[in-house]
Scaffold this active site. Sequence first.
Site, PDB file in Angstrom:
ATOM      1  N   GLY A  93      33.868  32.713  28.073  1.00 12.99           N
ATOM      2  CA  GLY A  93      34.006  34.129  27.713  1.00 12.99           C
ATOM      3  C   GLY A  93      35.450  34.496  27.416  1.00 12.99           C
ATOM      4  O   GLY A  93      35.746  35.221  26.461  1.00 12.99           O
ATOM      5  N   LYS A  94      36.359  33.975  28.246  1.00 13.83           N
ATOM      6  CA  LYS A  94      37.783  34.253  28.007  1.00 13.83           C
ATOM      7  C   LYS A  94      38.246  33.589  26.710  1.00 13.83           C
ATOM      8  O   LYS A  94      39.005  34.182  25.945  1.00 13.83           O
ATOM      9  CB  LYS A  94      38.622  33.774  29.190  1.00 13.83           C
ATOM     10  CG  LYS A  94      38.376  34.579  30.448  1.00 13.83           C
ATOM     11  CD  LYS A  94      39.397  34.350  31.529  1.00 13.83           C
ATOM     12  CE  LYS A  94      39.403  32.961  32.064  1.00 13.83           C
ATOM     13  NZ  LYS A  94      40.318  32.784  33.196  1.00 13.83           N
TER      14      LYS A  94
ATOM     15  N   TYR B 173      32.162  32.328  32.383  1.00 11.74           N
ATOM     16  CA  TYR B 173      33.476  32.898  32.709  1.00 11.74           C
ATOM     17  C   TYR B 173      34.557  32.253  31.844  1.00 11.74           C
ATOM     18  O   TYR B 173      35.313  32.939  31.162  1.00 11.74           O
ATOM     19  CB  TYR B 173      33.759  32.681  34.198  1.00 11.74           C
ATOM     20  CG  TYR B 173      35.121  33.126  34.651  1.00 11.74           C
ATOM     21  CD1 TYR B 173      35.409  34.476  34.790  1.00 11.74           C
ATOM     22  CD2 TYR B 173      36.116  32.203  34.934  1.00 11.74           C
ATOM     23  CE1 TYR B 173      36.666  34.899  35.213  1.00 11.74           C
ATOM     24  CE2 TYR B 173      37.372  32.617  35.357  1.00 11.74           C
ATOM     25  CZ  TYR B 173      37.637  33.959  35.492  1.00 11.74           C
ATOM     26  OH  TYR B 173      38.873  34.365  35.900  1.00 11.74           O
TER      27      TYR B 173
ATOM     28  N   ARG C  86      45.119  25.466  39.747  1.00  7.51           N
ATOM     29  CA  ARG C  86      45.479  26.500  38.775  1.00  7.51           C
ATOM     30  C   ARG C  86      46.943  26.838  39.010  1.00  7.51           C
ATOM     31  O   ARG C  86      47.324  27.250  40.102  1.00  7.51           O
ATOM     32  CB  ARG C  86      44.654  27.773  38.962  1.00  7.51           C
ATOM     33  CG  ARG C  86      43.279  27.686  38.401  1.00  7.51           C
ATOM     34  CD  ARG C  86      43.334  27.826  36.876  1.00  7.51           C
ATOM     35  NE  ARG C  86      42.032  27.741  36.290  1.00  7.51           N
ATOM     36  CZ  ARG C  86      41.534  26.654  35.732  1.00  7.51           C
ATOM     37  NH1 ARG C  86      42.206  25.540  35.714  1.00  7.51           N
ATOM     38  NH2 ARG C  86      40.348  26.672  35.189  1.00  7.51           N
TER      39      ARG C  86
ATOM     40  N   ARG D  81      30.074  27.631  35.723  1.00 10.65           N
ATOM     41  CA  ARG D  81      31.159  28.590  35.499  1.00 10.65           C
ATOM     42  C   ARG D  81      31.436  28.843  34.019  1.00 10.65           C
ATOM     43  O   ARG D  81      32.349  29.566  33.663  1.00 10.65           O
ATOM     44  CB  ARG D  81      32.456  28.067  36.119  1.00 10.65           C
ATOM     45  CG  ARG D  81      32.504  28.009  37.607  1.00 10.65           C
ATOM     46  CD  ARG D  81      33.821  27.397  38.086  1.00 10.65           C
ATOM     47  NE  ARG D  81      34.987  27.873  37.376  1.00 10.65           N
ATOM     48  CZ  ARG D  81      35.719  28.930  37.732  1.00 10.65           C
ATOM     49  NH1 ARG D  81      35.392  29.609  38.802  1.00 10.65           N
ATOM     50  NH2 ARG D  81      36.768  29.289  37.032  1.00 10.65           N
TER      51      ARG D  81
ATOM     52  N   GLN E 232      42.286  22.113  47.151  1.00  9.71           N
ATOM     53  CA  GLN E 232      42.437  22.687  45.820  1.00  9.71           C
ATOM     54  C   GLN E 232      43.456  23.820  45.881  1.00  9.71           C
ATOM     55  O   GLN E 232      43.593  24.493  46.898  1.00  9.71           O
ATOM     56  CB  GLN E 232      41.093  23.126  45.242  1.00  9.71           C
ATOM     57  CG  GLN E 232      40.376  24.230  45.968  1.00  9.71           C
ATOM     58  CD  GLN E 232      39.459  23.736  47.072  1.00  9.71           C
ATOM     59  OE1 GLN E 232      39.750  22.787  47.768  1.00  9.71           O
ATOM     60  NE2 GLN E 232      38.343  24.436  47.266  1.00  9.71           N
ATOM     61  N   THR E 233      44.196  24.012  44.808  1.00 11.78           N
ATOM     62  CA  THR E 233      45.282  24.984  44.818  1.00 11.78           C
ATOM     63  C   THR E 233      45.015  26.128  43.836  1.00 11.78           C
ATOM     64  O   THR E 233      44.301  25.970  42.857  1.00 11.78           O
ATOM     65  CB  THR E 233      46.632  24.331  44.451  1.00 11.78           C
ATOM     66  OG1 THR E 233      46.566  23.832  43.108  1.00 11.78           O
ATOM     67  CG2 THR E 233      46.991  23.223  45.414  1.00 11.78           C
TER      68      THR E 233
ATOM     69  N   VAL F 214      40.809  35.656  47.934  1.00 12.64           N
ATOM     70  CA  VAL F 214      41.708  36.475  48.756  1.00 12.64           C
ATOM     71  C   VAL F 214      40.907  37.529  49.520  1.00 12.64           C
ATOM     72  O   VAL F 214      41.049  37.662  50.736  1.00 12.64           O
ATOM     73  CB  VAL F 214      42.829  37.122  47.917  1.00 12.64           C
ATOM     74  CG1 VAL F 214      43.607  38.144  48.728  1.00 12.64           C
ATOM     75  CG2 VAL F 214      43.775  36.047  47.380  1.00 12.64           C
TER      76      VAL F 214
END
Length: 188
Positions: free
Chosen positions: A27-28, A24, A154, A21, A88-89, A67
């Site tokens: 990159g941010k 991603y 998160r 990952r 996981q949340t 989602v």
Amino acid sequence: DPSVSPQSESYWGNVNPIGIRSCYDEGKRAAETLFTDYHHQYNVDIAIARIFNTYGPRMAIEDGRVVSNFIVQALKGEPITIYGTGDQTRSFCYVSDLIDGLTGLFESGEHGPINLGNPNEFTMIELANLVIELTNSSSTLEFRELPSDDPKQRKPDISLAKEKLDWEPRIQLREGLTETIKHFSTRI
């Protein structure tokens, strides 16, 4: 995985720079660095928003986010795919709330970073069961191996957004999912 929760703007992260990952996550981070350097070097007006999971009616059906995946699977009566144990949340912000937050940030003169997201956390199992309920689906839960470096949690700390922008999300998950499902059901 974050080493603190909720995550405030002062938290620098816990990122594997060579993981699956990493493009991603890094990159941010790189984008924030470049914007901040450009601001300091050229005095360009910037605003950095740290956007947490956002969803809404116009999401791409096959965008691969949790989602949209859950809604599509439920509407088709397919098993809902949960990676790992489902404990996981994530925190989910409805798109109109995010737009209000972004507009507030842009108009505020603040440079950020400022977290924009809904601080209410849900497990993946809770999300899946809510989607099944709202779609009146017969879908079951199907568990698969958790991908490496997939964060277990998160949750944004939105204290700064409340203070500086007088912003917090208004649409809660049940209401936002209901709207999103209504639009998805016309496209599947």
